[in-house]
Scaffold this active site. Structure first.
Site, PDB file in Angstrom:
ATOM      1  N   PRO A 107     -13.451 -74.475  70.175  1.00  0.00           N
ATOM      2  CA  PRO A 107     -12.935 -73.390  71.012  1.00  0.00           C
ATOM      3  C   PRO A 107     -12.883 -72.067  70.242  1.00  0.00           C
ATOM      4  O   PRO A 107     -12.356 -72.009  69.135  1.00  0.00           O
ATOM      5  CB  PRO A 107     -11.527 -73.854  71.385  1.00  0.00           C
ATOM      6  CG  PRO A 107     -11.551 -75.340  71.207  1.00  0.00           C
ATOM      7  CD  PRO A 107     -12.500 -75.581  70.075  1.00  0.00           C
ATOM      8  N   HIS A 108     -13.468 -71.047  70.855  1.00  0.00           N
ATOM      9  CA  HIS A 108     -13.432 -69.713  70.259  1.00  0.00           C
ATOM     10  C   HIS A 108     -13.792 -68.691  71.322  1.00  0.00           C
ATOM     11  O   HIS A 108     -14.378 -69.023  72.341  1.00  0.00           O
ATOM     12  CB  HIS A 108     -14.391 -69.602  69.067  1.00  0.00           C
ATOM     13  CG  HIS A 108     -15.831 -69.797  69.439  1.00  0.00           C
ATOM     14  ND1 HIS A 108     -16.377 -71.043  69.650  1.00  0.00           N
ATOM     15  CD2 HIS A 108     -16.822 -68.907  69.636  1.00  0.00           C
ATOM     16  CE1 HIS A 108     -17.656 -70.911  69.955  1.00  0.00           C
ATOM     17  NE2 HIS A 108     -17.944 -69.622  69.971  1.00  0.00           N
ATOM     18  N   SER A 109     -13.412 -67.462  71.057  1.00  0.00           N
ATOM     19  CA  SER A 109     -13.760 -66.339  71.915  1.00  0.00           C
ATOM     20  C   SER A 109     -14.208 -65.215  70.997  1.00  0.00           C
ATOM     21  O   SER A 109     -14.361 -65.420  69.794  1.00  0.00           O
ATOM     22  CB  SER A 109     -12.553 -65.941  72.775  1.00  0.00           C
ATOM     23  OG  SER A 109     -12.933 -65.023  73.768  1.00  0.00           O
TER      24      SER A 109
END
Length: 152
Positions: A66-68
């Site tokens: 998970p990353h943005s």
């Protein structure tokens, strides 16, 4: 990198059973929130991104990253949190390619750090047998045994 997670207390071997992938992402962000590296805003941004772009964060079966974007307002520092869920969570129902039990949540204050974290994590995950061993972890003692076995 296994030593990094341990030394920085960024491991979450959780007993929480998320009802969907959104809840799994929220759980995976807890350890970074506790360390003051991200806010709920960042976690919600990751969830929005997956809704918009699909399950790009599932990099191989059983493993999500998970990353943005690095310039997200909810990022307060740089780090990677490692969360192990009790069972796999499907991002696409019934698709074994798009499920995960191991969550490596990334936060970085700039693009260069973000790309370096992804590269380091990817290199670690290519270690023969490591992902299979990580999937067996149920306690911190299990984690320490694997950390010793791989010495990474």
């Amino acid at each position: 990198m296994l030593k990094y997670f341990y030394d920085n207390q960024l491991i979450n071997i959780t007993e929480k059973h998320p009802k969907n992938w959104e809840e799994a992402i929220e759980i995976s962000g807890e350890v970074l929130k506790e360390k003051g590296l991200i806010t709920d805003e960042y976690i919600q941004s990751v969830i929005r991104d997956v809704h918009e772009y699909g399950p790009y964060i599932v990099i191989i079966p059983n493993v999500a990253m998970p990353h943005s974007s690095a310039n997200n307002q909810g990022v307060l520092g740089t780090g990677i949190g490692f969360t192990i869920l009790p069972e796999k969570v499907y991002f696409e129902e019934g698709n074994e390619e798009k499920q995960a039990k191991l969550f490596f949540t990334l936060a970085a204050k700039n693009g260069e750090e973000h790309m370096q974290n992804i590269a380091n994590l990817s290199e670690m995950l290519m270690t023969d047998g490591l992902v299979d061993d990580l999937l067996t972890i149920q306690t911190m003692d299990d984690y320490l045994a694997i950390m010793k076995k791989y010495n990474i």
